[in-house]
Design an enzyme around this catalytic site. Structure first.
Site, PDB file in Angstrom:
ATOM      1  CD  GLU A   1     -13.634  24.787 -10.532  1.00 30.96           C
ATOM      2  OE1 GLU A   1     -13.985  24.727  -9.349  1.00 30.96           O
ATOM      3  OE2 GLU A   1     -14.421  24.984 -11.484  1.00 30.96           O
TER       4      GLU A   1
ATOM      5  CE  LYS B   1     -16.244  26.813  -6.626  1.00 30.42           C
ATOM      6  NZ  LYS B   1     -16.377  25.775  -7.679  1.00 30.42           N
TER       7      LYS B   1
ATOM      8  CB  CYS C   1     -15.698  27.713 -10.638  1.00 25.90           C
ATOM      9  SG  CYS C   1     -16.886  27.150 -11.894  1.00 25.90           S
TER      10      CYS C   1
END
Length: 286
Positions: free
Chosen positions: A43, A116, A157
């Site tokens: 990431e 995200k 993540c």
């Protein structure tokens, strides 16, 4: 032909974006040389993990997908090597900022952008200061033409901790899950080591969805925050096929067979025995 070869990269990063891109590119080339068709960097590999602090000056590092230096570099590399590179980057979209991922295909084109969905906020991981929650919804993409039939799902993540993320992508047709990440020490509690929890969560996704999982993390110490690596690839039963240690730089590679995975998934019956009519509570606020 139902096989696909995948890779994950693990390395440390500095504040020098050009050096970071060069180091990632070197490992992408190594992975491609080992036969990888889809190659996952960690990431936000463009630089240090800046979310450890709240600094308004750091918004200047963001750029649109079509102008971001890391994305452009991976586009050129993907086209040259004929590989797919899920590329994490700090995205600017007008006045808005996102922790985003560009899915770059083997023709060098951006197939789409995922933003995200779950944004953490805590000591050392103050992402809510920088990023809006993603507005794309979960997304899946077709694998490269060299791996027909495969569909790729990617969470970023903090998404990896949520079973809903993995299950949603599976219901959208994913056959393989990728998680680029930046996770390490907890500044508020030096006795807390989440490395084993991090892995168990994703291995759980592999087992409960009968799907392989690829996870890429960074290493190194940045301003007192140490990232613990331990990147890994599991098969559809959660067995680790390849992995790296806490401070190893390198590439992990595994070859997966879609026909076998689909047989195993059907035999377990997890999707056959689902009871969606009982799950309404899952989409209600607490």
């Amino acid at each position: 032909m139902t096989e696909i070869t995948v890779a994950a990269l693990q390395l440390a990063f500095s504040s020098d974006i050009d050096a970071n891109i060069a180091n990632v590119s070197r490992l992408v080339r190594e992975a491609a040389g080992r036969g990888a068709q889809v190659i996952l960097p960690p990431e936000l590999f463009e630089g240090e993990y800046f979310c450890r602090v709240e600094d308004e000056g750091l918004f200047a590092q963001a750029a649109p997908v079509g102008a971001h230096k890391a994305v452009l570099a991976m586009q050129a590399l993907a086209e040259a090597l004929k590989v797919t590179i899920p590329t994490s980057f700090f995205e600017a979209d007008g006045p808005h900022h996102y922790n985003s991922l560009a899915m770059i295909g083997p023709d060098g084109e951006v197939q789409g952008v995922y933003r995200k969905s779950h944004i953490p906020d805590g000591p050392g991981y103050e992402e809510k200061f920088y990023f809006r929650p993603g507005n794309t919804g979960f997304k899946v993409w077709p694998a490269p033409p060299t791996a027909p039939g495969w569909t790729l799902g990617v969470g970023v993540c903090w998404d990896q901790w949520y079973p809903e993320t993995a299950r949603a992508m599976m219901l959208m047709g994913a056959e393989l899950l990728f998680y680029p990440t930046a996770i390490g020490s907890e500044p508020h509690d030096t006795s807390l080591d989440t490395a084993r929890l991090w892995r168990r969560a994703m291995v759980g996704h592999a087992v409960s969805n009968v799907v392989p999982v690829v996870a890429a993390n960074r290493i190194g110490t940045e301003h007192g925050q140490t990232f613990y690596g331990t990147s890994f690839i599991t098969d559809e039963r959660g067995d680790v096929l390849d992995e790296l240690g806490r401070d190893e730089e390198g590439v992990i590679v595994a070859t997966l067979d879609l026909a076998r995975i689909r047989r195993h998934r059907a035999a377990f019956g997890f999707f056959r025995d689902r009871r969606p009519e009982l799950y309404g509570r899952l989409v209600q606020d607490i």
